[in-house]
Design a protein around this motif. Structure first.
Motif, PDB file in Angstrom:
ATOM      1  N   TRP A  86       0.836  -1.196   0.000  1.00  0.00           N
ATOM      2  CA  TRP A  86       0.000   0.000   0.000  1.00  0.00           C
ATOM      3  C   TRP A  86       0.873   1.248   0.000  1.00  0.00           C
ATOM      4  O   TRP A  86       0.635   2.177  -0.781  1.00  0.00           O
ATOM      5  CB  TRP A  86      -0.949  -0.020   1.211  1.00  0.00           C
ATOM      6  N   ILE A  87       1.868   1.251   0.855  1.00  0.00           N
ATOM      7  CA  ILE A  87       2.774   2.402   0.926  1.00  0.00           C
ATOM      8  C   ILE A  87       3.421   2.633  -0.442  1.00  0.00           C
ATOM      9  O   ILE A  87       3.448   3.760  -0.946  1.00  0.00           O
ATOM     10  CB  ILE A  87       3.837   2.183   2.020  1.00  0.00           C
ATOM     11  N   GLY A  88       3.931   1.571  -1.043  1.00  0.00           N
ATOM     12  CA  GLY A  88       4.577   1.693  -2.347  1.00  0.00           C
ATOM     13  C   GLY A  88       3.634   2.194  -3.426  1.00  0.00           C
ATOM     14  O   GLY A  88       4.015   3.019  -4.269  1.00  0.00           O
ATOM     15  N   ALA A  89       2.408   1.714  -3.425  1.00  0.00           N
ATOM     16  CA  ALA A  89       1.433   2.142  -4.425  1.00  0.00           C
ATOM     17  C   ALA A  89       1.110   3.623  -4.281  1.00  0.00           C
ATOM     18  O   ALA A  89       1.046   4.362  -5.275  1.00  0.00           O
ATOM     19  CB  ALA A  89       0.152   1.302  -4.318  1.00  0.00           C
ATOM     20  N   VAL A  90       0.912   4.084  -3.038  1.00  0.00           N
ATOM     21  CA  VAL A  90       0.600   5.500  -2.810  1.00  0.00           C
ATOM     22  C   VAL A  90       1.779   6.371  -3.238  1.00  0.00           C
ATOM     23  O   VAL A  90       1.596   7.395  -3.913  1.00  0.00           O
ATOM     24  CB  VAL A  90       0.210   5.746  -1.340  1.00  0.00           C
ATOM     25  N   ILE A  91       2.986   5.961  -2.904  1.00  0.00           N
ATOM     26  CA  ILE A  91       4.173   6.737  -3.281  1.00  0.00           C
ATOM     27  C   ILE A  91       4.302   6.793  -4.805  1.00  0.00           C
ATOM     28  O   ILE A  91       4.550   7.860  -5.378  1.00  0.00           O
ATOM     29  CB  ILE A  91       5.435   6.137  -2.629  1.00  0.00           C
ATOM     30  N   ALA A  92       4.115   5.666  -5.462  1.00  0.00           N
ATOM     31  CA  ALA A  92       4.273   5.606  -6.916  1.00  0.00           C
ATOM     32  C   ALA A  92       3.208   6.411  -7.662  1.00  0.00           C
ATOM     33  O   ALA A  92       3.451   6.868  -8.777  1.00  0.00           O
ATOM     34  CB  ALA A  92       4.245   4.152  -7.384  1.00  0.00           C
ATOM     35  N   ALA A  93       2.053   6.605  -7.044  1.00  0.00           N
ATOM     36  CA  ALA A  93       0.952   7.308  -7.706  1.00  0.00           C
ATOM     37  C   ALA A  93       1.089   8.830  -7.640  1.00  0.00           C
ATOM     38  O   ALA A  93       0.330   9.542  -8.300  1.00  0.00           O
ATOM     39  CB  ALA A  93      -0.384   6.885  -7.091  1.00  0.00           C
ATOM     40  N   ARG A  94       2.028   9.316  -6.851  1.00  0.00           N
ATOM     41  CA  ARG A  94       2.220  10.763  -6.770  1.00  0.00           C
ATOM     42  C   ARG A  94       2.728  11.300  -8.104  1.00  0.00           C
ATOM     43  O   ARG A  94       3.344  10.557  -8.857  1.00  0.00           O
ATOM     44  CB  ARG A  94       3.241  11.102  -5.662  1.00  0.00           C
ATOM     45  N   PRO A  95       2.516  12.546  -8.419  1.00  0.00           N
ATOM     46  CA  PRO A  95       1.879  13.570  -7.598  1.00  0.00           C
ATOM     47  C   PRO A  95       0.353  13.510  -7.718  1.00  0.00           C
ATOM     48  O   PRO A  95      -0.192  13.161  -8.769  1.00  0.00           O
ATOM     49  CB  PRO A  95       2.404  14.876  -8.178  1.00  0.00           C
ATOM     50  N   PHE A  96      -0.293  13.842  -6.624  1.00  0.00           N
ATOM     51  CA  PHE A  96      -1.750  13.919  -6.589  1.00  0.00           C
ATOM     52  C   PHE A  96      -2.166  15.367  -6.827  1.00  0.00           C
ATOM     53  O   PHE A  96      -1.544  16.297  -6.304  1.00  0.00           O
ATOM     54  CB  PHE A  96      -2.290  13.441  -5.245  1.00  0.00           C
ATOM     55  N   ALA A  97      -3.239  15.559  -7.578  1.00  0.00           N
ATOM     56  CA  ALA A  97      -3.720  16.903  -7.894  1.00  0.00           C
ATOM     57  C   ALA A  97      -4.431  17.552  -6.714  1.00  0.00           C
ATOM     58  O   ALA A  97      -4.480  18.777  -6.618  1.00  0.00           O
ATOM     59  CB  ALA A  97      -4.658  16.856  -9.096  1.00  0.00           C
ATOM     60  N   GLY A  98      -4.982  16.732  -5.831  1.00  0.00           N
ATOM     61  CA  GLY A  98      -5.698  17.264  -4.681  1.00  0.00           C
ATOM     62  C   GLY A  98      -5.827  16.196  -3.608  1.00  0.00           C
ATOM     63  O   GLY A  98      -5.571  15.007  -3.866  1.00  0.00           O
ATOM     64  N   ILE A  99      -6.235  16.613  -2.425  1.00  0.00           N
ATOM     65  CA  ILE A  99      -6.385  15.673  -1.309  1.00  0.00           C
ATOM     66  C   ILE A  99      -7.434  14.618  -1.633  1.00  0.00           C
ATOM     67  O   ILE A  99      -7.243  13.439  -1.344  1.00  0.00           O
ATOM     68  CB  ILE A  99      -6.708  16.420   0.005  1.00  0.00           C
ATOM     69  N   ASP A 100      -8.522  15.025  -2.276  1.00  0.00           N
ATOM     70  CA  ASP A 100      -9.563  14.047  -2.619  1.00  0.00           C
ATOM     71  C   ASP A 100      -9.018  12.964  -3.544  1.00  0.00           C
ATOM     72  O   ASP A 100      -9.342  11.784  -3.385  1.00  0.00           O
ATOM     73  CB  ASP A 100     -10.770  14.741  -3.258  1.00  0.00           C
ATOM     74  N   ALA A 101      -8.176  13.349  -4.484  1.00  0.00           N
ATOM     75  CA  ALA A 101      -7.580  12.364  -5.395  1.00  0.00           C
ATOM     76  C   ALA A 101      -6.636  11.438  -4.640  1.00  0.00           C
ATOM     77  O   ALA A 101      -6.622  10.226  -4.889  1.00  0.00           O
ATOM     78  CB  ALA A 101      -6.836  13.075  -6.530  1.00  0.00           C
ATOM     79  N   ALA A 102      -5.870  11.987  -3.719  1.00  0.00           N
ATOM     80  CA  ALA A 102      -4.956  11.162  -2.917  1.00  0.00           C
ATOM     81  C   ALA A 102      -5.739  10.170  -2.073  1.00  0.00           C
ATOM     82  O   ALA A 102      -5.390   8.980  -1.993  1.00  0.00           O
ATOM     83  CB  ALA A 102      -4.082  12.051  -2.032  1.00  0.00           C
ATOM     84  N   LEU A 103      -6.798  10.643  -1.434  1.00  0.00           N
ATOM     85  CA  LEU A 103      -7.617   9.769  -0.594  1.00  0.00           C
ATOM     86  C   LEU A 103      -8.316   8.692  -1.421  1.00  0.00           C
ATOM     87  O   LEU A 103      -8.378   7.538  -1.007  1.00  0.00           O
ATOM     88  CB  LEU A 103      -8.629  10.587   0.205  1.00  0.00           C
ATOM     89  N   ALA A 104      -8.822   9.067  -2.579  1.00  0.00           N
ATOM     90  CA  ALA A 104      -9.500   8.090  -3.435  1.00  0.00           C
ATOM     91  C   ALA A 104      -8.516   7.012  -3.883  1.00  0.00           C
ATOM     92  O   ALA A 104      -8.847   5.818  -3.860  1.00  0.00           O
ATOM     93  CB  ALA A 104     -10.129   8.786  -4.639  1.00  0.00           C
ATOM     94  N   PHE A 105      -7.309   7.417  -4.264  1.00  0.00           N
ATOM     95  CA  PHE A 105      -6.319   6.424  -4.684  1.00  0.00           C
ATOM     96  C   PHE A 105      -5.950   5.524  -3.509  1.00  0.00           C
ATOM     97  O   PHE A 105      -5.866   4.299  -3.664  1.00  0.00           O
ATOM     98  CB  PHE A 105      -5.060   7.076  -5.260  1.00  0.00           C
ATOM     99  N   ALA A 106      -5.708   6.116  -2.339  1.00  0.00           N
ATOM    100  CA  ALA A 106      -5.314   5.333  -1.155  1.00  0.00           C
ATOM    101  C   ALA A 106      -6.400   4.323  -0.798  1.00  0.00           C
ATOM    102  O   ALA A 106      -6.103   3.174  -0.461  1.00  0.00           O
ATOM    103  CB  ALA A 106      -5.022   6.261   0.016  1.00  0.00           C
ATOM    104  N   ARG A 107      -7.646   4.729  -0.876  1.00  0.00           N
ATOM    105  CA  ARG A 107      -8.770   3.829  -0.588  1.00  0.00           C
ATOM    106  C   ARG A 107      -8.792   2.682  -1.609  1.00  0.00           C
ATOM    107  O   ARG A 107      -8.944   1.518  -1.244  1.00  0.00           O
ATOM    108  CB  ARG A 107     -10.083   4.609  -0.614  1.00  0.00           C
ATOM    109  N   GLN A 108      -8.630   3.033  -2.879  1.00  0.00           N
ATOM    110  CA  GLN A 108      -8.623   2.006  -3.933  1.00  0.00           C
ATOM    111  C   GLN A 108      -7.469   1.027  -3.712  1.00  0.00           C
ATOM    112  O   GLN A 108      -7.651  -0.186  -3.832  1.00  0.00           O
ATOM    113  CB  GLN A 108      -8.506   2.662  -5.300  1.00  0.00           C
TER     114      GLN A 108
END
Length: 166
Positions: A27-49
């Protein structure tokens, strides 16, 4: 930390920041690799997914870091700070409640072989005790799913808090 600062962290710095949310390397690796996030909502949605991919071993690994409900996490680390704040509404001064939670935790651990996990934020001790009693009637499979969902809720609250810290 604001989102833009999070987006600019090195992978190692981002990992150190995320690990107290949950110790699940995939999970940590996926969230790091998905950056940069355009907004907090996008970051949260990706983290949840990304959390939907957790396996039983991932959840078990994460559970090893959580104290029992009603027990205060020790130490100065960010994970302990999260835990103490999340469990703040659990009144450990109420001796009857503390004993009921301890007894419930023991029954739960004997039945399911793991610590009882619940999103404590927003719940008082009596509500947590009612949920503990209810979940004792779950099958092992039901409880595995419910535990994973509770972990997701905890992680999402922690991640949102990290991105909201100024």
């Amino acid at each position: 930390m604001d989102l833009q600062a999070f987006n600019r962290l090195s992978p190692l710095e981002a990992e150190r920041l995320l690990r107290p949310c949950v110790d699940i390397p995939s999970w940590i690796g996926a969230v790091i690799a998905a950056r940069p996030f355009a907004g907090i909502d996008a970051a949260l949605a990706f983290a949840r997914q990304a959390s939907q991919c957790w396996q039983a071993e991932d959840v078990n690994r994460a559970l090893a870091q959580h104290p029992r409900i009603g027990e205060r996490a020790g130490g100065p680390g960010r994970e302990a700070q999260f835990s103490r704040r999340e469990q703040a509404a659990v009144n450990t001064e109420d001796a009857a409640l503390a004993e009921a939670l301890l007894a419930g935790n023991r029954r739960y651990e004997a039945q399911f072989g793991q610590v009882f996990l619940i999103r404590a934020a927003g719940r008082d001790g009596q509500a947590i005790l009612r949920e503990l009693e209810r979940r004792l009637s779950n099958s092992a499979e039901q409880e595995q799913r419910e535990t994973a969902e509770q972990l997701r809720e905890i992680v999402m609250l922690r991640f949102k808090e990290l991105l909201s810290d100024e």
